[in-house]
Design a protein around this motif. Structure first.
Motif, PDB file in Angstrom:
ATOM      1  N   GLN A 162       0.836  -1.191   0.000  1.00 58.58           N
ATOM      2  CA  GLN A 162       0.000   0.000   0.000  1.00 58.58           C
ATOM      3  C   GLN A 162       0.872   1.242   0.000  1.00 58.58           C
ATOM      4  O   GLN A 162       1.909   1.277   0.660  1.00 58.58           O
ATOM      5  CB  GLN A 162      -0.916   0.009   1.220  1.00 58.58           C
ATOM      6  N   PRO A 163       0.444   2.293  -0.722  1.00 61.16           N
ATOM      7  CA  PRO A 163       1.216   3.529  -0.732  1.00 61.16           C
ATOM      8  C   PRO A 163       1.133   4.223   0.618  1.00 61.16           C
ATOM      9  O   PRO A 163       0.229   3.938   1.409  1.00 61.16           O
ATOM     10  CB  PRO A 163       0.527   4.359  -1.826  1.00 61.16           C
ATOM     11  N   PRO A 164       2.073   5.118   0.928  1.00 59.50           N
ATOM     12  CA  PRO A 164       2.011   5.848   2.190  1.00 59.50           C
ATOM     13  C   PRO A 164       0.705   6.628   2.310  1.00 59.50           C
ATOM     14  O   PRO A 164       0.171   7.127   1.322  1.00 59.50           O
ATOM     15  CB  PRO A 164       3.221   6.807   2.091  1.00 59.50           C
ATOM     16  N   GLN A 165       0.191   6.676   3.514  1.00 61.07           N
ATOM     17  CA  GLN A 165      -1.035   7.422   3.737  1.00 61.07           C
ATOM     18  C   GLN A 165      -0.787   8.926   3.584  1.00 61.07           C
ATOM     19  O   GLN A 165       0.288   9.414   3.914  1.00 61.07           O
ATOM     20  CB  GLN A 165      -1.568   7.133   5.143  1.00 61.07           C
ATOM     21  N   PRO A 166      -1.776   9.673   3.054  1.00 60.43           N
ATOM     22  CA  PRO A 166      -1.591  11.114   2.905  1.00 60.43           C
ATOM     23  C   PRO A 166      -1.435  11.781   4.265  1.00 60.43           C
ATOM     24  O   PRO A 166      -1.951  11.282   5.270  1.00 60.43           O
ATOM     25  CB  PRO A 166      -2.877  11.563   2.201  1.00 60.43           C
ATOM     26  N   PRO A 167      -0.733  12.895   4.313  1.00 60.86           N
ATOM     27  CA  PRO A 167      -0.514  13.562   5.596  1.00 60.86           C
ATOM     28  C   PRO A 167      -1.778  14.230   6.104  1.00 60.86           C
ATOM     29  O   PRO A 167      -2.705  14.521   5.344  1.00 60.86           O
ATOM     30  CB  PRO A 167       0.552  14.615   5.254  1.00 60.86           C
ATOM     31  N   GLN A 168      -1.816  14.452   7.409  1.00 62.91           N
ATOM     32  CA  GLN A 168      -2.869  15.267   7.997  1.00 62.91           C
ATOM     33  C   GLN A 168      -2.561  16.724   7.650  1.00 62.91           C
ATOM     34  O   GLN A 168      -1.445  17.192   7.829  1.00 62.91           O
ATOM     35  CB  GLN A 168      -2.905  15.081   9.509  1.00 62.91           C
ATOM     36  N   THR A 169      -3.560  17.428   7.164  1.00 64.39           N
ATOM     37  CA  THR A 169      -3.340  18.784   6.664  1.00 64.39           C
ATOM     38  C   THR A 169      -4.303  19.748   7.327  1.00 64.39           C
ATOM     39  O   THR A 169      -5.495  19.465   7.440  1.00 64.39           O
ATOM     40  CB  THR A 169      -3.541  18.841   5.136  1.00 64.39           C
ATOM     41  N   THR A 170      -3.781  20.872   7.775  1.00 64.64           N
ATOM     42  CA  THR A 170      -4.610  21.966   8.261  1.00 64.64           C
ATOM     43  C   THR A 170      -4.220  23.229   7.511  1.00 64.64           C
ATOM     44  O   THR A 170      -3.052  23.400   7.139  1.00 64.64           O
ATOM     45  CB  THR A 170      -4.432  22.188   9.772  1.00 64.64           C
ATOM     46  N   ALA A 171      -5.188  24.078   7.266  1.00 60.62           N
ATOM     47  CA  ALA A 171      -4.919  25.299   6.502  1.00 60.62           C
ATOM     48  C   ALA A 171      -5.733  26.449   7.082  1.00 60.62           C
ATOM     49  O   ALA A 171      -6.856  26.256   7.558  1.00 60.62           O
ATOM     50  CB  ALA A 171      -5.266  25.099   5.028  1.00 60.62           C
ATOM     51  N   GLY A 172      -5.156  27.620   7.038  1.00 61.11           N
ATOM     52  CA  GLY A 172      -5.863  28.792   7.537  1.00 61.11           C
ATOM     53  C   GLY A 172      -5.021  30.043   7.445  1.00 61.11           C
ATOM     54  O   GLY A 172      -3.826  29.993   7.141  1.00 61.11           O
ATOM     55  N   TYR A 173      -5.658  31.155   7.703  1.00 63.50           N
ATOM     56  CA  TYR A 173      -4.981  32.444   7.660  1.00 63.50           C
ATOM     57  C   TYR A 173      -4.047  32.603   8.859  1.00 63.50           C
ATOM     58  O   TYR A 173      -4.364  32.179   9.970  1.00 63.50           O
ATOM     59  CB  TYR A 173      -5.999  33.580   7.694  1.00 63.50           C
ATOM     60  N   ARG A 174      -2.913  33.228   8.620  1.00 60.95           N
ATOM     61  CA  ARG A 174      -2.026  33.677   9.685  1.00 60.95           C
ATOM     62  C   ARG A 174      -1.724  35.140   9.412  1.00 60.95           C
ATOM     63  O   ARG A 174      -0.620  35.522   9.064  1.00 60.95           O
ATOM     64  CB  ARG A 174      -0.742  32.839   9.723  1.00 60.95           C
ATOM     65  N   GLY A 175      -2.751  35.926   9.543  1.00 56.54           N
ATOM     66  CA  GLY A 175      -2.663  37.338   9.182  1.00 56.54           C
ATOM     67  C   GLY A 175      -3.440  37.592   7.904  1.00 56.54           C
ATOM     68  O   GLY A 175      -3.820  36.674   7.172  1.00 56.54           O
ATOM     69  N   LEU A 176      -3.665  38.862   7.609  1.00 56.35           N
ATOM     70  CA  LEU A 176      -4.483  39.239   6.462  1.00 56.35           C
ATOM     71  C   LEU A 176      -3.855  38.809   5.144  1.00 56.35           C
ATOM     72  O   LEU A 176      -4.572  38.459   4.195  1.00 56.35           O
ATOM     73  CB  LEU A 176      -4.695  40.763   6.465  1.00 56.35           C
ATOM     74  N   ASN A 177      -2.528  38.816   5.076  1.00 57.93           N
ATOM     75  CA  ASN A 177      -1.840  38.571   3.809  1.00 57.93           C
ATOM     76  C   ASN A 177      -1.022  37.288   3.788  1.00 57.93           C
ATOM     77  O   ASN A 177      -0.181  37.100   2.914  1.00 57.93           O
ATOM     78  CB  ASN A 177      -0.921  39.759   3.474  1.00 57.93           C
ATOM     79  N   GLU A 178      -1.270  36.399   4.751  1.00 55.92           N
ATOM     80  CA  GLU A 178      -0.503  35.152   4.825  1.00 55.92           C
ATOM     81  C   GLU A 178      -1.443  33.991   5.102  1.00 55.92           C
ATOM     82  O   GLU A 178      -2.285  34.047   5.989  1.00 55.92           O
ATOM     83  CB  GLU A 178       0.566  35.250   5.910  1.00 55.92           C
ATOM     84  N   PHE A 179      -1.260  32.929   4.330  1.00 53.76           N
ATOM     85  CA  PHE A 179      -2.097  31.733   4.446  1.00 53.76           C
ATOM     86  C   PHE A 179      -1.167  30.529   4.561  1.00 53.76           C
ATOM     87  O   PHE A 179      -0.254  30.354   3.753  1.00 53.76           O
ATOM     88  CB  PHE A 179      -2.991  31.603   3.210  1.00 53.76           C
ATOM     89  N   VAL A 180      -1.391  29.697   5.571  1.00 54.34           N
ATOM     90  CA  VAL A 180      -0.443  28.637   5.910  1.00 54.34           C
ATOM     91  C   VAL A 180      -1.112  27.269   5.836  1.00 54.34           C
ATOM     92  O   VAL A 180      -2.207  27.069   6.363  1.00 54.34           O
ATOM     93  CB  VAL A 180       0.140  28.851   7.320  1.00 54.34           C
ATOM     94  N   ILE A 181      -0.440  26.336   5.141  1.00 57.36           N
ATOM     95  CA  ILE A 181      -0.885  24.945   5.091  1.00 57.36           C
ATOM     96  C   ILE A 181       0.139  24.112   5.845  1.00 57.36           C
ATOM     97  O   ILE A 181       1.318  24.097   5.492  1.00 57.36           O
ATOM     98  CB  ILE A 181      -0.998  24.432   3.647  1.00 57.36           C
ATOM     99  N   THR A 182      -0.292  23.422   6.892  1.00 57.75           N
ATOM    100  CA  THR A 182       0.609  22.635   7.733  1.00 57.75           C
ATOM    101  C   THR A 182       0.355  21.150   7.510  1.00 57.75           C
ATOM    102  O   THR A 182      -0.791  20.701   7.455  1.00 57.75           O
ATOM    103  CB  THR A 182       0.414  22.989   9.215  1.00 57.75           C
ATOM    104  N   TYR A 183       1.447  20.399   7.384  1.00 57.38           N
ATOM    105  CA  TYR A 183       1.381  18.967   7.081  1.00 57.38           C
ATOM    106  C   TYR A 183       1.990  18.173   8.238  1.00 57.38           C
ATOM    107  O   TYR A 183       3.025  18.544   8.774  1.00 57.38           O
ATOM    108  CB  TYR A 183       2.166  18.647   5.806  1.00 57.38           C
ATOM    109  N   ARG A 184       1.327  17.062   8.571  1.00 57.40           N
ATOM    110  CA  ARG A 184       1.868  16.153   9.586  1.00 57.40           C
ATOM    111  C   ARG A 184       1.390  14.744   9.249  1.00 57.40           C
ATOM    112  O   ARG A 184       0.212  14.531   8.975  1.00 57.40           O
ATOM    113  CB  ARG A 184       1.401  16.556  10.981  1.00 57.40           C
ATOM    114  N   HIS A 185       2.309  13.769   9.289  1.00 60.45           N
ATOM    115  CA  HIS A 185       1.953  12.402   8.928  1.00 60.45           C
ATOM    116  C   HIS A 185       1.392  11.613  10.099  1.00 60.45           C
ATOM    117  O   HIS A 185       0.773  10.575   9.893  1.00 60.45           O
ATOM    118  CB  HIS A 185       3.166  11.669   8.344  1.00 60.45           C
ATOM    119  N   GLY A 186       1.602  12.075  11.308  1.00 56.09           N
ATOM    120  CA  GLY A 186       1.075  11.358  12.454  1.00 56.09           C
ATOM    121  C   GLY A 186       1.375  12.119  13.727  1.00 56.09           C
ATOM    122  O   GLY A 186       2.168  13.064  13.744  1.00 56.09           O
TER     123      GLY A 186
END
Length: 214
Positions: A162-186
């Motif tokens: 089986q291929p590796p499972q996709p990472p857990q992903t969270t996304a959201g604003y970090r200020g008016l002009n910055e948007f952050v996507i955070t990745y974690r596998h476990g």
């Protein structure tokens, strides 16, 4: 008399138009604000699709490659410095290791500041600062269904393919002009982030990474 009647009608029509104009303006403002809020999510979706397809022209529209290159250089340098500090402990070969590490930074940054590298970053595969490291091939970054494995002779089951499972992903604003996507596998695994910066009212570009996941 006719003039008075026409004047009343005009006044009534004007009083009706004013609320309608206000409603239209309010709807337009709400629509603009809603589109503006959703714009980085739409940009991320378009960018990931283009990167997975290795559509270089579209990827170029949504990535600030000079800024991403500089960010990768800083982050990989910090990553290697932490690794060398942890391994040195008075080792006289630490200086040699540092020189080798610095020599690795340029090729690694060049490899990841590409559509292949962007696809890797957006699929949970950041650079690790390893010698000769390059982004995975397209077949390795694209998600694929699990493969059924038939039992081997004797009733035993071979190791899973089986291929590796996709990472857990969270996304959201970090200020008016910055948007952050955070990745974690476990839980407990190292995080990292891909960072979009606003480029106009509704436009965003991938321009930085944070390999420490702050």
């Amino acid at each position: 008399m006719a003039g008075t009647v026409n004047g009343r009608r005009g006044s009534q029509q004007g009083s009706i138009r004013k609320p309608l104009v206000i409603v239209v303006i309010v709807i337009a403002i709400v629509a603009i604000l809603g589109f503006s809020y959703a714009s980085p999510y739409m940009t991320l979706d378009r960018l990931k699709r283009a990167a997975d397809a290795r559509d270089a022209a579209t990827v170029d529209q949504y990535v600030d490659f000079p800024a991403l290159r500089e960010s990768l250089k800083q982050q990989v340098t910090a990553l290697l410095a932490q690794r060398l500090d942890a391994k040195s402990n008075g080792n006289p070969l630490a200086a040699l290791g540092a020189m080798i590490g610095v020599a690795l930074i340029g090729p690694l940054v060049d490899a990841y500041a590409t559509p292949d590298g962007v696809a890797a970053l957006l699929n949970g595969i950041p650079p690790r600062g390893e010698p000769g490291e390059r982004p995975p091939a397209p077949s390795q970054t694209a998600s694929s269904p699990a493969t059924d494995v038939a039992p081997a002779p004797g009733g035993t089951t071979p190791p899973s393919t089986q291929p590796p499972q996709p990472p857990q992903t969270t996304a959201g604003y970090r200020g008016l002009n910055e948007f952050v996507i955070t990745y974690r596998h476990g839980v407990g695994d190292t995080r990292y982030s891909a960072i979009l910066h606003r480029d106009g009212l509704f436009s965003w570009k991938l321009s930085a990474v944070d390999l420490n996941g702050r």
